[in-house]
Structures are given as structure tokens and as C-alpha cells.
Design an enzyme around this catalytic site. Sequence first.
Site, PDB file in Angstrom:
ATOM      1  N   SER A   1      43.478 102.016 132.884  1.00  0.00           N
ATOM      2  CA  SER A   1      43.106 100.469 133.741  1.00  0.00           C
ATOM      3  C   SER A   1      43.088 100.662 134.580  1.00  0.00           C
ATOM      4  CB  SER A   1      42.865  99.324 132.730  1.00  0.00           C
ATOM      5  OG  SER A   1      42.009  98.533 133.967  1.00  0.00           O
TER       6      SER A   1
ATOM      7  N   TYR B   1      46.362  92.129 128.903  1.00  0.00           N
ATOM      8  CA  TYR B   1      45.838  93.188 129.565  1.00  0.00           C
ATOM      9  C   TYR B   1      46.559  94.552 130.297  1.00  0.00           C
ATOM     10  CZ  TYR B   1      42.130  96.626 130.240  1.00  0.00           C
ATOM     11  OH  TYR B   1      40.945  97.520 129.813  1.00  0.00           O
TER      12      TYR B   1
HETATM   13  P1  NAD Z   1      34.637  98.220 123.287  1.00  0.00           P
HETATM   14  O1  NAD Z   1      35.568  97.299 122.897  1.00  0.00           O
HETATM   15  O2  NAD Z   1      33.458  98.671 123.552  1.00  0.00           O
HETATM   16  O3  NAD Z   1      35.272  99.093 122.133  1.00  0.00           O
HETATM   17  C1  NAD Z   1      36.535  99.074 121.562  1.00  0.00           C
HETATM   18  C2  NAD Z   1      36.759  99.916 120.124  1.00  0.00           C
HETATM   19  O4  NAD Z   1      37.753  99.873 119.389  1.00  0.00           O
HETATM   20  C3  NAD Z   1      35.724  99.068 119.090  1.00  0.00           C
HETATM   21  O5  NAD Z   1      34.735 100.463 118.377  1.00  0.00           O
HETATM   22  C4  NAD Z   1      36.939  98.894 118.425  1.00  0.00           C
HETATM   23  O6  NAD Z   1      36.354  98.868 116.945  1.00  0.00           O
HETATM   24  C5  NAD Z   1      38.130  99.180 118.408  1.00  0.00           C
HETATM   25  N1  NAD Z   1      38.912  99.202 118.131  1.00  0.00           N
HETATM   26  C6  NAD Z   1      39.751  97.723 118.286  1.00  0.00           C
HETATM   27  N2  NAD Z   1      40.495  97.222 117.413  1.00  0.00           N
HETATM   28  C7  NAD Z   1      41.081  98.224 117.279  1.00  0.00           C
HETATM   29  C8  NAD Z   1      42.403  98.798 115.677  1.00  0.00           C
HETATM   30  N3  NAD Z   1      43.471  98.236 116.154  1.00  0.00           N
HETATM   31  N4  NAD Z   1      42.645 100.413 115.657  1.00  0.00           N
HETATM   32  C9  NAD Z   1      41.255 100.780 116.203  1.00  0.00           C
HETATM   33  N5  NAD Z   1      40.408 101.146 117.027  1.00  0.00           N
HETATM   34  C10 NAD Z   1      40.015  99.872 116.800  1.00  0.00           C
HETATM   35  O7  NAD Z   1      35.866  98.915 124.497  1.00  0.00           O
HETATM   36  P2  NAD Z   1      36.099 100.104 125.927  1.00  0.00           P
HETATM   37  O8  NAD Z   1      35.076  99.266 126.292  1.00  0.00           O
HETATM   38  O9  NAD Z   1      34.949 101.271 124.921  1.00  0.00           O
HETATM   39  O10 NAD Z   1      37.518  99.808 125.684  1.00  0.00           O
HETATM   40  C11 NAD Z   1      38.077 101.344 125.552  1.00  0.00           C
HETATM   41  C12 NAD Z   1      38.780 101.933 126.034  1.00  0.00           C
HETATM   42  O11 NAD Z   1      39.181 101.530 127.285  1.00  0.00           O
HETATM   43  C13 NAD Z   1      39.705 100.452 125.496  1.00  0.00           C
HETATM   44  O12 NAD Z   1      41.621 100.629 126.018  1.00  0.00           O
HETATM   45  C14 NAD Z   1      39.791  99.470 127.192  1.00  0.00           C
HETATM   46  O13 NAD Z   1      41.408  98.841 127.364  1.00  0.00           O
HETATM   47  C15 NAD Z   1      40.017 100.777 128.338  1.00  0.00           C
HETATM   48  N6  NAD Z   1      38.944 100.284 129.369  1.00  0.00           N
HETATM   49  C16 NAD Z   1      38.305  99.525 129.669  1.00  0.00           C
HETATM   50  C17 NAD Z   1      37.157  99.438 130.308  1.00  0.00           C
HETATM   51  C18 NAD Z   1      35.767  98.592 131.046  1.00  0.00           C
HETATM   52  O14 NAD Z   1      35.116  98.728 131.682  1.00  0.00           O
HETATM   53  N7  NAD Z   1      35.167  99.057 129.640  1.00  0.00           N
HETATM   54  C19 NAD Z   1      37.762  99.651 131.708  1.00  0.00           C
HETATM   55  C20 NAD Z   1      39.172 100.030 131.889  1.00  0.00           C
HETATM   56  C21 NAD Z   1      39.896 100.120 129.984  1.00  0.00           C
END
Ligand code: NAD
Length: 260
Positions: free
Chosen positions: A138, A151
Amino acid sequence: MTAEVRTVLITGAARGIGWATAKLFCGNGWNVTIGDVDIVEARMRASAYPGRMLALHLDVTDRASVEAAFATSLARWGRLDALVNNAGIQRHAPLAELSFENWLAVLDINLNGCFHCLKAAAGIMLRQGSGAIVNLASVAATRGAPGRAPYAASKAAIVSLTKTAAVEWAELGLRVNAVAPGYVETDLVRNVIAEGRLDVQPILDRTPARRLADPAEIAHAIYFLCSPEASYVNGHVFHVDGGFEADYGVPFFPPKPVGT
Ligand code: NAD
């Protein structure tokens, strides 16, 4: 079993960036395993791609669950060419008030989960002598992130883990890279906006592109890093952030006339 077709396992792929990535790999002819704690959503989505997508219950914090999911995926597809370590959560609190439970909850999913899956994938890929891994970092990995200490710390550690794994496994045929998104329009972000924990306007003001990313834009970067076209890209942190990381943060002065 279709040994000649490339296979990817994506964690946390029932929604958001993981799901966008699953669709992209599938559209490019890969077999896809989506692992998520939300197996109902994962199954529902995978059912639209019969014979091409496998939905499995996978809790990245639970080693037995991780090992079982990787074994089932391998038995189904016969190989593992790529892993996308995508599952991740956030917990918001001022650092002085952050409970140890919330600190651990974030590190357990974001960092320990990444470690468990990295090891499970390596067990298969090192035998194959090939494989590509992408870990989700991130923009928070390299900056102070008020209210998001676990985070940001977890993502900084993922960058470090990515580089160490890349260096250790390079001559064994594996590549390990990270993608560092800016703010992406997914449930993770929508939920914190809805809870009143994130004001989107300062994010837009701070992002040179002046918009959030679409999950598909992150998926394309992940796909490239897993593809044979990225065969000499290793240990890299690929920012996909609309210019966020590049921006020094000091506004244009005197203000630009509109439209220039
Ligand atoms: P999201 O919340 O939309 O989806 C996350 C998914 O992970 C969900 O389907 C959830 O059920 C699953 N999950 C949660 N705990 C779990 C576990 N213990 N085992 C397996 N699955 C599990 O998240 P997103 O926004 O798509 O983010 C995905 C990745 O990208 C994450 O690592 C997040 O930190 C990273 N990220 C996201 C953003 C953003 O702005 N959305 C920015 C930077 C990084």
C-alpha cells in the site's frame, strides 16, 4: 487436470481487488482458485466461470486452512504458477488508544497470513522450479498513516518480506514482487467512508489523478507481474496510485489557472 494451463491462487478474492484480479486472470486463459473466509460470496462469484474457477474456504491466519486450500487447488489444477497475497483488513484507532487485540488482528491477517501463503506456495513452486508471487502492499507502507498504525506497519513489513523472498528464491526460479495501490474503490474503502472514518475529499486533493482507482487498474499491474513478460522483474514494489507516491505534496504556487 490441465497441466499446460497456467494457474493462480488469489487470497481474499471474493470481492474488491482480489475479485477483479481473478476475472482478469480467467479472461487471459488461466485457471483460478479464489480463497476467502467468505465462502458463500466466493462460490457465488466463481459459479459464473464453471470449470475455470475454484472457490475454496481459506483463512490466511490459520496454517491448516492455508495448507488444505493449497493442496486442494494443486489437486484440482495440477500446478501453481502464481500466488496473489491479497487478503487484508484495516482497524482504525488513534495509536494511544489502539488495543493489542486490534493490533494483532491486522498483523495476523495482513502479515502472518501473507507469510503462511508465501510458504505454502513456495513448497509447490520450488519443486516446480518456477512461480511468481505478488503481495499487496500500500502507499501506507512508506508513510506515517495516522489512525492506521497496524495497517501501515503490516504493509511496510510486506515490502520487506517481498524483497527478502525475492532475493532468496531468485536463482531457484521464483519471482516475488509487491503492488502498492493508492486508494481503490472497494468495500474496504467504502466501509471506512460510510463509518465516517475517512473523508474522501482530502484523498482526492492529495492524489494527482484526482480520483480513486478502479480495482481493475490494480489487477492489471498484478497480472503483469505474474506474467512471463515480467520474467526479469523481481523484488519490485509497483506503485499503482495515480501519482500519490511521486507527489512531493506541496501545492502548485501561485495556483494554476483552471484548464492549464
Ligand atoms: P476488501 O475488503 O474489498 O476485500 C478483502 C477480502 O479479504 C474480503 O473478501 C474478505 O472476506 C477477505 N478476507 C478477510 N480476512 C480474510 C482471511 N483471514 N482469510 C482470507 N480472506 C480474508 O479489500 P480490498 O480493498 O480489495 O483490498 C485487498 C488488498 O489490497 C488488501 O491487502 C488491502 O490492504 C490492499 N489495499 C487496498 C487498498 C484500497 O484502497 N482498497 C489500498 C491499498 C492496498
